[in-house]
Design an enzyme around this catalytic site. Structure first.
Site, short mmCIF file in Angstrom:
data_model
loop_
_atom_site.label_atom_id
_atom_site.label_comp_id
_atom_site.label_asym_id
_atom_site.label_seq_id
_atom_site.Cartn_x
_atom_site.Cartn_y
_atom_site.Cartn_z
CE1 TYR A 99 29.28 40.52 -3.19
CE2 TYR A 99 29.98 40.66 -0.90
CZ TYR A 99 30.28 40.65 -2.25
OH TYR A 99 31.59 40.76 -2.66
CB CYS A 100 24.44 36.13 -4.31
SG CYS A 100 22.67 36.53 -4.30
CD1 TRP A 101 23.37 39.29 -10.78
CD2 TRP A 101 25.57 39.62 -10.73
NE1 TRP A 101 23.69 40.13 -11.83
CE2 TRP A 101 25.04 40.35 -11.82
CE3 TRP A 101 26.95 39.68 -10.50
CZ2 TRP A 101 25.83 41.12 -12.68
CZ3 TRP A 101 27.74 40.45 -11.35
CH2 TRP A 101 27.18 41.16 -12.41
CE1 TYR A 128 30.67 43.59 -7.70
CE2 TYR A 128 29.19 43.34 -9.57
CZ TYR A 128 30.40 43.76 -9.05
OH TYR A 128 31.32 44.36 -9.87
#
Length: 365
Positions: A99-101, A128
């Site tokens: 996952y990222c932002w 996130y």
């Protein structure tokens, strides 16, 4: 009839599928990860802190295309580095969640490359931000099901020490000061322990709330809306304010003995301690604060704590104690010695008092 194209499984998955994966990978920058992350996730940034700033600056000041091209080169380079180091020993059957932002290009790039290699990697849908939304929802809903018994008492009465003793005796306890890394007062900073970010605190709080049994009472220490620079969720505060209370009482001399133990580290650096006392100016006159600072120079520790308790902490407690905790006026009093060696016996006595006073019953060993 034309043949149907082969089914291509989605590389996206939801937050409710975390248990399916062998590892959770946060590809955001180290700064983003440090501020907060999904519990148990490891950090494998595809852009470091400086690289993200470079790409963002190029995007706004020159060209989105140039920024995307630079970002792609940096991301590819960093993924290659992680493959050669951090993930070099992962087996073919490894299943990572990435996952990222917000579930965009950063996590998408690593997910795509990992699947090309042969790993069954998946990308968290929404990234996130999906996790953060879930945390906020849980902070609103979970406290509503909990029944709190609030330990209330003036500074130095040993509420935190009693809370720990109750936990060792088998009671459910929620230690908000440990989670926030602060004791709550102007002098409450923990030695060599910075407070977490607000988001980091809320993530650990959600974990702590999740393991509590709503059919059993939860002991908690009375707190203000803020512990240091951390704000407590309104739903949790509301449930605490509505909870039943135990009034923890200790003699002044026992309180001073306890404070001299628990706050001894403040005297390790007289200059820093004197500077901290400057924060009392406005609440007390400069002459009063200067007198306290002189007691530090003279190493008159007990005199200093006695004056702080009698002139600041006790008056503040009397002003504020009944404003929020509605059950405090009818609360049973528990006489406690925070310096005594027999903490288990005192904890059991507190549990018996809670039962006799008609508070929610907690089983005793």
């Amino acid at each position: 009839m034309s043949p149907q194209p082969p089914h291509v499984p989605s590389l996206l998955c939801g937050l409710d599928e975390l248990a399916r994966f062998d590892e959770i990978i946060d590809v955001r920058t180290p700064a983003e990860y440090e501020a907060d992350h999904i519990p148990g996730a490891i950090n494998a940034p595809v852009l470091d802190n400086d690289e993200r700033v470079r790409v963002g600056t190029l995007y706004t000041q020159e060209s989105p295309f140039k920024a995307t091209r630079l970002g792609a080169a940096l991301v590819a380079r960093n993924i290659a580095h992680h493959l050669e180091t951090l993930f070099a020993d992962r087996p073919r059957t490894w299943r990572p969640l990435i996952y990222c932002w917000r579930g965009g290009k950063r996590s998408g790039a690593m997910t795509a490359w990992f699947n090309l290699i042969g790993w069954k990697a998946r990308q968290l849908d929404g990234g996130y931000k999906t996790y953060r939304h879930d945390v906020l929802q849980r902070l609103e809903s979970v406290p509503l099901a909990l029944d709190f018994i609030v330990l209330a008492g003036p500074t130095g009465s040993g509420k935190t020490r009693l809370l720990h003793a109750l936990a060792r005796a088998g009671a459910q306890a929620l230690d908000l000061e440990a989670l926030s890394g602060h004791r709550g007062s102007l002098l409450g900073a923990m030695p060599d322990q910075p407070q977490p970010s607000q988001r980091g605190f809320e993530s650990t709080l959600v974990q702590a709330l999740a393991i509590l049994d709503p059919t059993r009472p939860v002991f908690v220490e009375a707190e203000s809306p803020r512990i240091g620079r951390i704000s407590l969720p309104q739903s949790l505060l509301a449930r605490m304010h509505a909870g039943r209370c135990v009034r923890v009482r200790a003699s002044l001399e026992h309180r001073l003995d306890f404070l001299l133990q628990d706050y001894a580290h403040l005297f390790d650096d007289h200059a820093a301690f004197k500077q901290t006392l400057e924060r009392f100016i406005g609440l007390h006159s400069r002459n009063t604060v200067a007198a306290w600072q002189a007691l530090i120079d003279a190493d008159r520790r007990r005199d200093l704590f006695r004056d702080l308790v009698e002139r600041h902490y006790d008056p503040a407690y009397r002003r504020s104690s009944g404003q929020h905790y509605t059950g405090l006026a009818q609360a049973p009093a528990f006489i406690y010695d925070p310096t005594a060696a027999g903490a288990p016996d005192q904890a059991l006595a507190c549990l018996r008092l809670a039962q006799q006073a008609g508070l929610p019953q907690e089983s005793t060993p």
